[in-house]
Design an enzyme around this catalytic site. Sequence first.
Site, short mmCIF file in Angstrom:
data_model
loop_
_atom_site.label_atom_id
_atom_site.label_comp_id
_atom_site.label_asym_id
_atom_site.label_seq_id
_atom_site.Cartn_x
_atom_site.Cartn_y
_atom_site.Cartn_z
N ASP A 142 0.81 -1.06 -0.09
CA ASP A 142 -0.12 -0.09 -0.43
C ASP A 142 0.76 1.55 0.11
OD1 ASP A 142 -2.33 -1.58 0.40
OD2 ASP A 142 -2.55 -1.29 2.52
N ARG A 143 -0.01 2.21 0.15
CA ARG A 143 1.21 3.69 -0.94
C ARG A 143 1.91 3.60 0.96
NH1 ARG A 143 -2.09 8.79 -1.24
NH2 ARG A 143 -2.58 8.44 0.87
#
Length: 335
Positions: A142-143
């Site tokens: 995930d970012r």
Amino acid sequence: MDRCSRAFEFTIEAPDEGKRLDLLICAHAPGCARTLSAKLIRSGSVHVDGHVKKAGYRVRMGEKVSGIIPLPVPASFEPEPIALSVLYEDTTIIVINKQPGIVVHPAPGHRNGTLVNAILHHCPGIEAIGGEIRPGIVHRLDRDTSGTLVIAKNAVAMKHLADQFRDRHVQKEYLALVWGCVARDCGTISLPIGRHPVDRKRMSTVSRKTRIAETHWQVESRFDQVSLLRVRIRTGRTHQIRVHCAAMHHPVIGDSVYGGRNLGAKYPPASPAVRAAIESIGRQMLHAWRLGFTHPVSGKEMMFESPLPSDMTFLLETLRSTPDPAKLLTHSEKM
């Protein structure tokens, strides 16, 4: 295969009779991954005895398969001089410590500033994958999740690594700071995960269509209303650790999507310093700590470890320095 014209031709022999057409093209055309093979078949670039067939066509002995692999096209996104923390690199793979806040792959709303843009700049001689000159994203973070990520530089490495992830031969360990003092020392969560029935941007353990997900966790340290978990995952579902931690009522600190952003009222830390440190957190406290896999060329077993990012280190140091020793029940003082 003629590397100049990118043409290939082979005749089906007894050992290959009955096999799928797309898989045989992968075997007889080096560097042609299954995704590219299927794309060539759909576009009519592959013929069996002069006829177009489907990817799942079962070949027969004596049939002649021929086709042309188009020259790779430039990537649809631009290289960018973004700093990378490289843990290991050779001609086939690159392993990095992804910093929090960076998106892995370009997508609507994130066409620039991604890890792919950075890799294209860092590796100007990268080979084509799937008919396009681009890095092979085998798995994602995930970012706002930091940590260890492996990326393939060519189609052969991409296929080899993708097979390892698919067959669950990859070792994946994470560190997570979660709300509350987890009572048990270890456990396993086996709750299937799918798209949230209402909010399609979220994942959920209650969904009409789910896939099996398995998460093993172990308490490393207990602090002032916070626990440090070491997490191993066998599957790699979207948001898996975040969803499973929320399901066990100990969401990851800083996770605004799954309930870990503002739990200070439910788990009020006694120390003002701890409260202030948690309030300063701008992302989920989740780090892909270790990644182990087999090198796609040498066959060597490899293990890589990414050091904790500064925000997690700061929070851990604050937790460890809490003035009340009764609130610190530690299994391992240092990672």
